[in-house]
Write a protein that holds these residues in place. Sequence first.
Motif, mmCIF file in Angstrom:
data_model
loop_
_atom_site.group_PDB
_atom_site.id
_atom_site.type_symbol
_atom_site.label_atom_id
_atom_site.label_comp_id
_atom_site.label_asym_id
_atom_site.label_seq_id
_atom_site.Cartn_x
_atom_site.Cartn_y
_atom_site.Cartn_z
ATOM 1 N N LYS A 6 0.835 -1.204 0.000
ATOM 2 C CA LYS A 6 0.000 0.000 0.000
ATOM 3 C C LYS A 6 0.873 1.258 0.000
ATOM 4 O O LYS A 6 0.574 2.239 -0.689
ATOM 5 C CB LYS A 6 -0.921 -0.004 1.216
ATOM 6 C CG LYS A 6 -2.025 -1.067 1.159
ATOM 7 C CD LYS A 6 -2.886 -1.030 2.404
ATOM 8 C CE LYS A 6 -3.963 -2.105 2.354
ATOM 9 N NZ LYS A 6 -4.789 -2.125 3.594
ATOM 10 N N PHE A 7 1.951 1.212 0.782
ATOM 11 C CA PHE A 7 2.869 2.352 0.840
ATOM 12 C C PHE A 7 3.541 2.563 -0.511
ATOM 13 O O PHE A 7 3.705 3.699 -0.966
ATOM 14 C CB PHE A 7 3.918 2.109 1.925
ATOM 15 C CG PHE A 7 4.851 3.271 2.151
ATOM 16 C CD1 PHE A 7 4.351 4.531 2.418
ATOM 17 C CD2 PHE A 7 6.228 3.090 2.084
ATOM 18 C CE1 PHE A 7 5.205 5.611 2.628
ATOM 19 C CE2 PHE A 7 7.094 4.156 2.289
ATOM 20 C CZ PHE A 7 6.575 5.424 2.559
ATOM 21 N N SER A 8 3.917 1.453 -1.175
ATOM 22 C CA SER A 8 4.533 1.533 -2.493
ATOM 23 C C SER A 8 3.566 2.146 -3.503
ATOM 24 O O SER A 8 3.949 2.994 -4.317
ATOM 25 C CB SER A 8 4.967 0.138 -2.961
ATOM 26 O OG SER A 8 5.505 0.190 -4.275
ATOM 27 N N ASN A 9 2.300 1.724 -3.458
ATOM 28 C CA ASN A 9 1.288 2.284 -4.363
ATOM 29 C C ASN A 9 1.090 3.771 -4.107
ATOM 30 O O ASN A 9 0.925 4.563 -5.044
ATOM 31 C CB ASN A 9 -0.042 1.545 -4.187
ATOM 32 C CG ASN A 9 -0.013 0.140 -4.760
ATOM 33 O OD1 ASN A 9 0.742 -0.135 -5.687
ATOM 34 N ND2 ASN A 9 -0.812 -0.751 -4.211
ATOM 35 N N PHE A 10 1.098 4.142 -2.831
ATOM 36 C CA PHE A 10 0.944 5.557 -2.470
ATOM 37 C C PHE A 10 2.082 6.379 -3.061
ATOM 38 O O PHE A 10 1.856 7.447 -3.643
ATOM 39 C CB PHE A 10 0.917 5.706 -0.944
ATOM 40 C CG PHE A 10 0.933 7.146 -0.480
ATOM 41 C CD1 PHE A 10 -0.237 7.889 -0.454
ATOM 42 C CD2 PHE A 10 2.129 7.753 -0.094
ATOM 43 C CE1 PHE A 10 -0.221 9.227 -0.047
ATOM 44 C CE2 PHE A 10 2.148 9.077 0.312
ATOM 45 C CZ PHE A 10 0.966 9.816 0.341
ATOM 46 N N LEU A 11 3.311 5.891 -2.909
ATOM 47 C CA LEU A 11 4.468 6.603 -3.436
ATOM 48 C C LEU A 11 4.402 6.709 -4.959
ATOM 49 O O LEU A 11 4.714 7.752 -5.531
ATOM 50 C CB LEU A 11 5.758 5.896 -3.013
ATOM 51 C CG LEU A 11 6.108 5.938 -1.524
ATOM 52 C CD1 LEU A 11 7.325 5.056 -1.242
ATOM 53 C CD2 LEU A 11 6.374 7.360 -1.067
#
Length: 331
Positions: A6-11
């Motif tokens: 999820k953090f990767s997608n956000f970035l």
Amino acid sequence: MDTLKKFSNFLSNHTSSVVIAIAVVTFFIPGLMAWVNHMLFVDFATNKFTCQSIIIGVIMFSMGLTLTTKDFEILAKRPFDICIGAIAQYLIMPFLALTITKLLHLPAGIALGLILVGCCPGGVSSNIMSYLCGGDVAFSVGMTTVSTLLSPIMTPLMVSLLASGTQIEIQAIPMFVSIIETVIVPVAIGFMCNHFFEEKNWFKDIQSVMPGAAVLGLACVVGGVISSQGAHFFSSGITIFIAVLLHNGLGYALGYGTGVLTKMNTSKKRTISIEVGMQNAGLATNLATTTAQFANTPESAVICAVSCVWHSISGTILAGLFKHMDTKKVD
């Protein structure tokens, strides 16, 4: 792992915001990202190997993880498109840089930096921008792959050819070695990992978080650049910003025009526009700050640094404009 995904997608979805945020904070607190420029060792070609070199290697490794044998089959099936893209990449931007240096009468060191940016391959972030704007991602990856594979030869060759007018002697071998170390080797390792482990669940998890790692890497490169060169941005005068804006903006326009002339579809025209206009300025900055022959022209690193920051911002702006055009059509 789900949290990391999820953090990767956000970035990935907020690339420009992350890069700009790191850039602004670092400008006011330069020491925050000073570690990026820390020298680790010097190789046999007298190139400095810094933390920035490692970060660029990680970014290129992440690109390698997306490559499969099918991508190379696509290159074989679409040679005309890729050839047009590669020719545009290594003709438009280098000679456009040379033209701008002449028109603006740029000092030798700054001229060399702009030419260096123009002679570098497309950046991995251009693949993200192509994806965001509805471009042809396979074509984007293909162009980046080919321009990257050609870069150890084309970048030193073109810089040596075009920089002759700057009265600065350029030796191709150190630049060749640096590109092999920081670009080609990581891409090859990533490709081999994908080839052997692509069916493994744990490897798919790693692949899913690498886009975020690439965005963080890009932000760190920009931060490191500002940490070392940010103080010189405004003291260098408005001319340096005009040169970067012209080079980047005209690169987008001429890239799109190339797609129009060769009768590419809309997604390909967008892709070639981004690929041509958006250079791997992070690599250019790394070369300008770590290759011994640039030591006497520190101002060349300044324009590379400005390009590194601006290309990351302008690419997301252009992708957003293309996406907005699609939204208006649907409405």
